[in-house]
Design a protein around this motif. Sequence first.
Motif, PDB file in Angstrom:
ATOM      1  N   LEU A 117       0.823  -1.204   0.000  1.00 14.88           N
ATOM      2  CA  LEU A 117       0.000   0.000   0.000  1.00 14.88           C
ATOM      3  C   LEU A 117       0.864   1.264   0.000  1.00 14.88           C
ATOM      4  CD1 LEU A 117      -2.785  -1.154   2.494  1.00 14.88           C
ATOM      5  CD2 LEU A 117      -2.886  -1.081  -0.009  1.00 14.88           C
ATOM      6  N   PHE A 118       1.998   1.208   0.709  1.00 18.61           N
ATOM      7  CA  PHE A 118       2.925   2.353   0.727  1.00 18.61           C
ATOM      8  C   PHE A 118       3.517   2.581  -0.666  1.00 18.61           C
ATOM      9  CE2 PHE A 118       7.179   4.135   1.099  1.00 18.61           C
ATOM     10  CZ  PHE A 118       6.956   5.257   1.890  1.00 18.61           C
ATOM     11  N   ALA A 119       4.007   1.502  -1.299  1.00 16.67           N
ATOM     12  CA  ALA A 119       4.600   1.622  -2.631  1.00 16.67           C
ATOM     13  C   ALA A 119       3.538   2.029  -3.648  1.00 16.67           C
ATOM     14  CB  ALA A 119       5.246   0.301  -3.041  1.00 16.67           C
ATOM     15  N   GLY A 120       2.334   1.480  -3.512  1.00 12.95           N
ATOM     16  CA  GLY A 120       1.255   1.842  -4.417  1.00 12.95           C
ATOM     17  C   GLY A 120       0.949   3.324  -4.369  1.00 12.95           C
ATOM     18  N   LYS A 121       0.979   3.889  -3.171  1.00 10.10           N
ATOM     19  CA  LYS A 121       0.765   5.332  -3.016  1.00 10.10           C
ATOM     20  C   LYS A 121       1.884   6.116  -3.688  1.00 10.10           C
ATOM     21  CE  LYS A 121       0.041   8.904   0.511  1.00 10.10           C
ATOM     22  NZ  LYS A 121      -0.034   9.197   1.981  1.00 10.10           N
ATOM     23  N   ALA A 122       3.123   5.656  -3.517  1.00  8.32           N
ATOM     24  CA  ALA A 122       4.267   6.346  -4.129  1.00  8.32           C
ATOM     25  C   ALA A 122       4.190   6.305  -5.657  1.00  8.32           C
ATOM     26  CB  ALA A 122       5.571   5.711  -3.658  1.00  8.32           C
ATOM     27  N   TYR A 123       3.603   5.247  -6.200  1.00 12.18           N
ATOM     28  CA  TYR A 123       3.526   5.080  -7.648  1.00 12.18           C
ATOM     29  C   TYR A 123       2.250   5.671  -8.251  1.00 12.18           C
ATOM     30  CZ  TYR A 123       7.365   1.737  -7.026  1.00 12.18           C
ATOM     31  OH  TYR A 123       8.550   1.140  -6.711  1.00 12.18           O
ATOM     32  N   GLY A 124       1.471   6.369  -7.457  1.00 14.46           N
ATOM     33  CA  GLY A 124       0.296   7.024  -8.016  1.00 14.46           C
ATOM     34  C   GLY A 124      -1.021   6.550  -7.460  1.00 14.46           C
ATOM     35  N   GLY A 125      -0.980   5.567  -6.557  1.00 12.11           N
ATOM     36  CA  GLY A 125      -2.203   5.164  -5.887  1.00 12.11           C
ATOM     37  C   GLY A 125      -2.698   3.788  -6.281  1.00 12.11           C
ATOM     38  N   ILE A 126      -2.849   2.919  -5.303  1.00 12.40           N
ATOM     39  CA  ILE A 126      -3.488   1.623  -5.494  1.00 12.40           C
ATOM     40  C   ILE A 126      -4.300   1.349  -4.234  1.00 12.40           C
ATOM     41  CG2 ILE A 126      -1.415   0.426  -4.680  1.00 12.40           C
ATOM     42  CD1 ILE A 126      -2.253  -1.985  -6.358  1.00 12.40           C
ATOM     43  N   SER A 127      -5.571   1.094  -4.406  1.00  8.92           N
ATOM     44  CA  SER A 127      -6.462   0.934  -3.257  1.00  8.92           C
ATOM     45  C   SER A 127      -6.482  -0.512  -2.791  1.00  8.92           C
ATOM     46  CB  SER A 127      -7.886   1.363  -3.628  1.00  8.92           C
ATOM     47  OG  SER A 127      -8.417   0.506  -4.629  1.00  8.92           O
TER      48      SER A 127
END
Length: 551
Positions: free
Chosen positions: A265-275
């Motif tokens: 979730l942290f990396a997903g946020k850094a890459y533009g968002g993944i819920s």
Amino acid sequence: MFLSLMPFSPRAMNETNSAATLASYVARVRHLYTLPAVAAEVLRLTSEPTVDARSIKLCLENDPALTTRILRVVNSSLFGLSRQVTDLNQALALLGVKPLKMLVLGFSLPRNLQSSVDAQVLARYWKHSLLKAIASRELATRVFRISGDEAFLAGLLQDVGMLAMVQDLGESFTRFLDHVAQHGGNLLDLELDALGFDHLVVSSRLLDSWGLPETMTTAIAARPDCEPILRLSGPAKPIAMTLHLAELLVRMTEQPYGSALHELLFAGKAYGGISLETVQAIAQVMDERIGELANVLNLELPSGKTTSELLIAAHAALSDVAAEASREMIATGVEEQLLESTLALREQIATTARSTSSSAVASSGTVTTAAASLPHSVARESRSSNTSNFDPGLAGLVTSAIAQARNSRVPVSLAFVEIDRATDLCYTLGTSAAAGLMHEVGLALYEAVHGEGRVIEIASARWAVVLLDYQRSAATSVLRQLQSQWKRKSESADRGEKSSVATASISLSIGIATLALPSKNFPSEQLLAAADRCLTGAMLSGGDTIKTIEF
């Protein structure tokens, strides 16, 4: 005074030797595991300016088993075709050349790469690779809007270097993998600590020798870390981001009570968002397709809970307050097993690299190239328990301290202090700023012992501390304060507060060996080796840890 000796590693070869070991090993792997003739020819044909579909079909027909395997995958839910495909002409017409090339490369591994590999290890490998490939395809199309076919191939082949290492290093690497599978941990970090490189760089170099495009091999070589991946450019960047998230998704299924979901979730946020909803949807697709793909490829995979069930367990673990403390509570026996496996693996990789025949290396012409192209992030120093690697200057200082402690009838402690994942700081801050930060840590270390100990810089991110008249508890207390000090500075930097740590997250691993009652002629090498062993144990426990021993 703050004494600085010439840089050396008390535990290892220097970086040049480490790079040379990797170069020799990669040369050996590239020589041993070549792409099968049919797959190599398909790759050549599809690289021509004008692609001849008929030539590709004729080439594939030389390998009936591969043709059957490809048609079974084409007819699976992975492609979702509306009608059954019965021959290669139909497959080429409906899918085009690019997806077909992807299937040929993905399922044409050299036979000697899988022969004699333990069945359980091979099953784990294929489950991990297939799950990552499925997750990569879904992430590519749902999140990053890039080709799902390329992402699938990258996910399927990213860990092929691990299979080569299993085949080539034998039981020592197999035991190492078994330990991680049973007790958890970050395999890539543990490989770096044990060998000085990880299996991703082996995958990248091997796939490069097979003729895969640079975009693919660059993405595959990228360590799953947001900072260096975000600094990539061109088409390799979204593929690398996809692979990072896919790896975390798969790790979540393998270690549901670890930190993978939080990292995802942290990396997903850094890459533009993944819920979390997107993660749940992809987990469901992984459940639906893994069994089908294993069936069409005639693979036996380990049984267990579904990905969706493991996601629920991982989500529950996010709120488990005991998770943070678990690292400190690892049983001593488990740590000793990991340390034993690590030392055996280091010895095996050194032996294997040395055994590379000069004729094979010369004919491949890859040693110089591999060493020259080695990324700084994987050019870490390998660890070694051989006490002959200890610098004579440090050994002499320790010998003198032991003699003084014996005469004064006081204890003496020796500590090794190392910045965790120090090479990543060069990516995060730049070389100059990282060097300045490491110097600042050294000064803080000297201040922490109040000038009472001898602080020796033995590498750019590693120090030895000799503490006369320090019991084990006193040495631990002083160095734990230093550890906590830098943790607070890092947390302040993360919150955006003014700090000399800039945006870097710093943690320290520390190993301490104490000689409570120095005996006559006690060998300094024994104290050095004990402190080194404790430091290695601290790093293999995940870092930000202190391990101690007393004689």
